[in-house]
Design a protein around this motif. Structure first.
Motif, short mmCIF file in Angstrom:
data_model
loop_
_atom_site.label_atom_id
_atom_site.label_comp_id
_atom_site.label_asym_id
_atom_site.label_seq_id
_atom_site.Cartn_x
_atom_site.Cartn_y
_atom_site.Cartn_z
N ALA A 80 -6.87 -5.38 -5.39
CA ALA A 80 -8.11 -6.19 -4.45
C ALA A 80 -8.23 -5.72 -3.14
O ALA A 80 -8.99 -5.17 -2.77
N TYR A 81 -6.69 -5.60 -2.53
CA TYR A 81 -7.01 -5.05 -1.44
C TYR A 81 -7.11 -3.56 -1.38
O TYR A 81 -8.75 -3.53 -0.49
N VAL A 82 -6.61 -2.12 -2.16
CA VAL A 82 -7.21 -1.28 -2.52
C VAL A 82 -8.60 -0.94 -2.48
O VAL A 82 -9.17 -0.27 -1.90
N TYR B 38 -10.14 -10.49 0.76
CA TYR B 38 -10.19 -11.36 2.61
C TYR B 38 -8.92 -13.04 1.77
O TYR B 38 -7.54 -12.87 2.80
N HIS B 39 -9.12 -13.76 1.64
CA HIS B 39 -8.16 -14.65 1.65
C HIS B 39 -7.22 -14.99 0.74
O HIS B 39 -6.23 -15.43 1.06
N GLY B 40 -7.03 -13.91 -0.23
CA GLY B 40 -5.92 -13.41 -0.54
C GLY B 40 -4.67 -12.62 -0.39
O GLY B 40 -3.65 -13.18 0.73
N ARG C 70 -9.83 -20.25 9.76
CA ARG C 70 -10.77 -18.62 9.51
C ARG C 70 -10.84 -18.40 7.76
O ARG C 70 -11.12 -18.27 7.99
N GLY C 71 -9.03 -19.12 7.68
CA GLY C 71 -8.32 -19.07 6.38
C GLY C 71 -8.42 -20.52 5.36
O GLY C 71 -9.33 -21.81 6.22
#
Length: 854
Positions: A182-184, A149-151, A385-386
């Motif tokens: 990480a996203y995948v 998320y943050h990355g 949000r970030g």
């Protein structure tokens, strides 16, 4: 076996093992279809294994998937360490459910909680949320969530989708493969949770936003016929921006595994379609108001509709006594002091343009001293949000600018800018909307932004608020909006003053205009906006999207589906059940059984790959054709759009090969025969009209060429920019049809071409001529093979298929109409590419050579 299980799909895509110990826990299954959840390696062709008859769903059910659940969680204060869960009334996903109506459709949510849940509590929390709220929580390990998320989401996708290029490391956003992995991985975990609750033949799945852009691939891999919609709530950038992303094709192909893809504005959809055209070579068209994109035999629909607000919720907040009390307080603070409020409500991030708005306010006070002491800008700054350096820089700049303006133009009891950066309750924001004379939204890039919609409904108010505001019932309501051109709601608010937020002077002038505008015009603008916003609410948006999703998925059960490709290149081919691959053994067997054979072959794209630079036939191709022609039982025809001069040169070594040139206008049965025409010879004087027109488009379209044939003219734009070439081709088609309306020719568009040719000429004529020629000699073929690759070859397939019932083909003849590639066609068979075609012809030629030798 084309591809392995979806866990291996993840490994192929990312190189990272998907196994997380704490994720092995399962929530109770509520599936009605047996055999869906499995961890074994499966063949994609076996992945549609559910039995529709076993479904026990009583009403339509939709699984809504988003990064966050519409749930608030907090620890109990009694020290028991248990949780209290409540609905988040401000969540769009919850409002969406209200808009659909509980009686019509059952909604299940899949997503993360904002709070971290310890692994020992996850099973219990899952049980509570499923039973009480019909929510399925997705638990991501903290480190994975941070990188996901943050990355990747917030540092790479979100800035790029808002047109921010990572030109230097200081700007952040440089592509990081570990964050992509990480996203995948996170998307894969979401897919696992969905698979635990889905009824794949019945449920609709609606995925939301850029956090889950590869999720459609995981779902389509497991359930080929899943009914899947995706809505992007952020902008989609132009192709020049998007194509800088190293994993650009993976994201596009993943999105195309959806059935319906939604965007807020036409611009966002246009950019997405342009990326598909430029990077994947896909074409799209609008049919009866719906934009469809052809992908592997599936039509992916594009939906363009901005989201709306929850009217009922906002009107109920307007009726709250707390709202009324806050309005009274604000009237005393501003109205009773003779001051007019301008309002901004934005997140504290780099794209919301807060600092630009403050600079415009400063400019207004410089250029219009008369507003000093009378106008106040209230800027409500929601928490970002970030995280990161950019957020801190925005905060620092905002604070310093507010301080400078107030020191320069303020006086005792008057600050021209009031910055509210403490969290406000929703009713408090609504009270500010009610009192504000004008709302300013100056984001430099924003997906939608519903602040203007909320402001309009709040300004409409109700009877109780009218009394507080001391408004007569007969007085029409009014509101003013100054909004950025670069936000998603801008196209739907035609009564707003639209500005370029980077142009400080223009924004200051717009603020002055909003303050000075006559009351009747303010009322007209407000009325126009209110009618639109009140009828296009969140319920209208949700129902419209689901109706289109249902329409798009209507024929799923009638199609044959199978998966191809590895990793995130996986996609599903969906075709007519009767359309199947041509088996080498099957056709060779039929070829041996029958003794009177007719063979029709296209050239470009069939025997020769379209991408080849040298289009002339290879010695191998010549040998294969000669091998077929030397068999006295065969009549072989090569059918091409090329000129007879070219075909004569290329196939001079093929003595018994029949040739058809220029789509069948010219034809000869053998090398030594004279060329004949399939239609009466026509005058080509029309070329004097058409050629100057084509020349004009060639000069203005870089990469386009003209091919002048004996009976036809072809404008080719294969090497031109795909969007511009396609646009020019449509214009040229209209232009030529207009100037050639009285000429005996037809104007047709093909693959990267616009062609003018004599009326009545088609490859179907060649098929008729071949069959009639054999019939004249008392021969009825009992084996017919016809192979082609594009739209012009469909005429041959149609003639061959329709002739099966006539006298020109033997009653029990075996007919094989075959197209190149898996795609919708009048042919009943397909082969994957030209290499397979060549292997097939080589196999048939070797059978003939053996027969001749014997």
């Amino acid at each position: 076996m084309v591809s392995r299980s979806y866990s291996n799909l993840l490994e192929l895509a990312s190189g990272e093992s998907p196994s997380f110990g704490r994720m092995s826990r399962r929530i109770p299954r509520i599936m009605t279809v047996a055999g869906i959840i499995s961890d074994l390696d499966d063949d994609p062709s076996e992945s549609v294994c559910s039995d529709p008859s076993s479904s026990s769903v009583l009403k339509d059910r939709i699984i809504i998937v988003a990064n966050q659940l519409p749930i608030r969680a907090q620890r109990k204060s009694d020290g028991s360490k248990s949780w209290i869960f409540t609905w988040d009334e401000n969540s769009l996903l919850l409002q969406l459910k209200d808009g659909l109506g509980d009686d019509e459709i059952e909604v299940i949510y899949v997503g993360c909680l904002r709070e971290e849940i310890h692994p020992s509590e996850q099973d219990e929390v899952s049980q509570i949320l499923l039973e009480t709220f019909k929510c399925v929580p997705t638990f991501l390990p903290p480190d994975l969530f941070s990188r996901f998320y943050h990355g990747f989401c917030k540092q790479q996708l979100w800035p790029l989708f808002h047109y921010m290029l990572p030109l230097s490391p200081d700007l952040g956003g440089r592509f990081n493969r570990s964050l992509w992995q990480a996203y995948v991985s996170a998307n894969k975990i979401f897919a696992d949770r969905i698979m635990e609750v889905i009824n794949p033949e019945d449920d609709f799945v609606w995925v939301h936003d850029y956090h889950l852009m590869v999720l459609p691939t995981f779902l389509r891999k497991r359930f080929n016929r899943v009914k899947l919609g995706f809505f992007l709530h952020s902008p989609f950038p132009s192709s020049e921006i998007y194509k800088t992303l190293p994993i650009r094709e993976e994201l596009l192909r993943a999105l195309l595994n959806s059935d319906l893809i939604g965007f807020h504005t036409f611009d966002y959809a246009r950019h997405f379609l342009s990326c598909c055209s430029r990077m994947l070579g896909l074409t799209y068209e609008s049919k009866r108001g719906y934009i469809g994109l052809e992908y592997c035999g599936r039509t992916v629909s594009i939906k363009i509709l901005p989201v709306g607000i929850h009217m009922g919720q906002l009107q109920s907040v307007l009726r709250l006594p707390e709202t009324e009390a806050k309005v009274v307080e604000l009237i005393k603070q501003f109205g009773d002091q003779g001051r007019t409020m301008l309002l901004g409500v934005d997140d504290m991030d780099i794209f919301k343009g807060i600092s630009l708005k403050l600079l415009a306010m400063e400019q207004l006070l410089v250029q219009h001293p008369e507003w000093r002491g009378k106008v106040v800008l209230v800027q409500i700054a929601n928490p970002a949000r970030g995280k990161g350096k950019d957020v801190k820089e925005v905060q620092a700049e905002t604070y310093s600018t507010v301080k400078r303006i107030n020191e320069t133009f303020g006086k005792p009891g008057y600050d021209p800018v009031i910055l509210i950066d403490a969290p406000l309750k929703f009713y408090e924001k609504v009270a500010y909307y009610v009192v504000a004379e004008c709302c300013l939204v100056t984001a430099v890039r924003d997906g939608m932004n519903l602040i203007p919609y909320e402001y309009i409904i709040s300004r409409q108010g109700n009877e109780q608020l009218d009394k507080v505001l001391r408004l007569e019932p007969s007085i029409l309501k009014k509101s003013m909006l100054v909004i950025s051109e670069f936000i998603g709601c801008s196209p739907s608010l035609s009564g707003a003053i639209r500005v370029n937020p980077w142009n400080i002077d223009a924004v200051a002038d717009a603020m002055d205009c909003a303050l000075e505008m006559a009351e009747p015009e303010k009322q007209l603008r407000h009325d126009k906006h209110y009618k639109y916003v009140s009828t296009h609410d969140v319920g209208y948006w949700a129902r419209s999207f689901l109706q289109d999703l249902e329409r798009t998925c209507r024929d799923h059960s009638r199609r044959r589906c199978w998966g191809i490709g590895f990793g995130l290149s996986f996609r599903v081919v969906a075709l007519d059940p009767n359309f199947r691959k041509l088996s080498m053994e099957h056709i060779v067997s039929a070829y041996k059984r029958n003794t009177t054979r007719a063979i029709l072959l296209d050239y470009d794209g069939t025997l020769m790959p379209q991408a080849s630079i040298d289009k002339s036939p290879s010695p191998k191709s010549i040998d294969i054709l000669n091998g077929l022609c030397t068999d006295k039982n065969n009549m072989v025809f090569l059918v091409s759009a090329r000129s007879r001069k070219t075909l004569t040169e290329w196939f001079s070594q093929c003595e018994k090969l029949g040739l058809a040139a220029e789509h069948g206008y010219f034809l000869r049965l053998t090398r030594d025969a004279e060329w004949e025409t399939c239609v009466p010879v026509t005058d080509t004087a029309w070329k004097q009209i058409a050629e100057p027109v084509m020349q004009l488009y060639t000069e203005t379209t870089d990469g386009s060429t003209i091919e002048d044939k004996e009976t036809a003219l072809v404008w080719c734009y294969e090497d031109a920019d795909p969007d511009f070439g396609s646009c020019q081709a449509k214009e040229l088609l209209d232009h030529l049809e207009s100037v050639l309306a009285n000429e005996p020719v037809t104007v047709k568009s093909g693959q990267n071409t616009v062609e003018v040719k004599p009326q009545g000429v088609s490859k179907g004529l060649v098929a008729k001529r071949l069959l009639s020629s054999m019939q004249e000699r008392g021969i009825s073929p009992d084996f017919v093979l016809c192979i082609g690759d594009d739209r012009s070859d469909e005429d041959m397939f149609e003639v061959i298929t329709s002739s099966m019932a006539g006298p020109s083909i033997a009653p029990r003849a075996e007919v094989f109409a075959c197209t190149v590639g898996r795609k919708p066609s009048k042919a009943k068979y397909y082969l994957d590419d030209t290499a397979e075609i060549v292997r097939l012809m080589q196999g048939l030629a070797s059978v003939s050579e053996q027969t001749v030798t014997v």
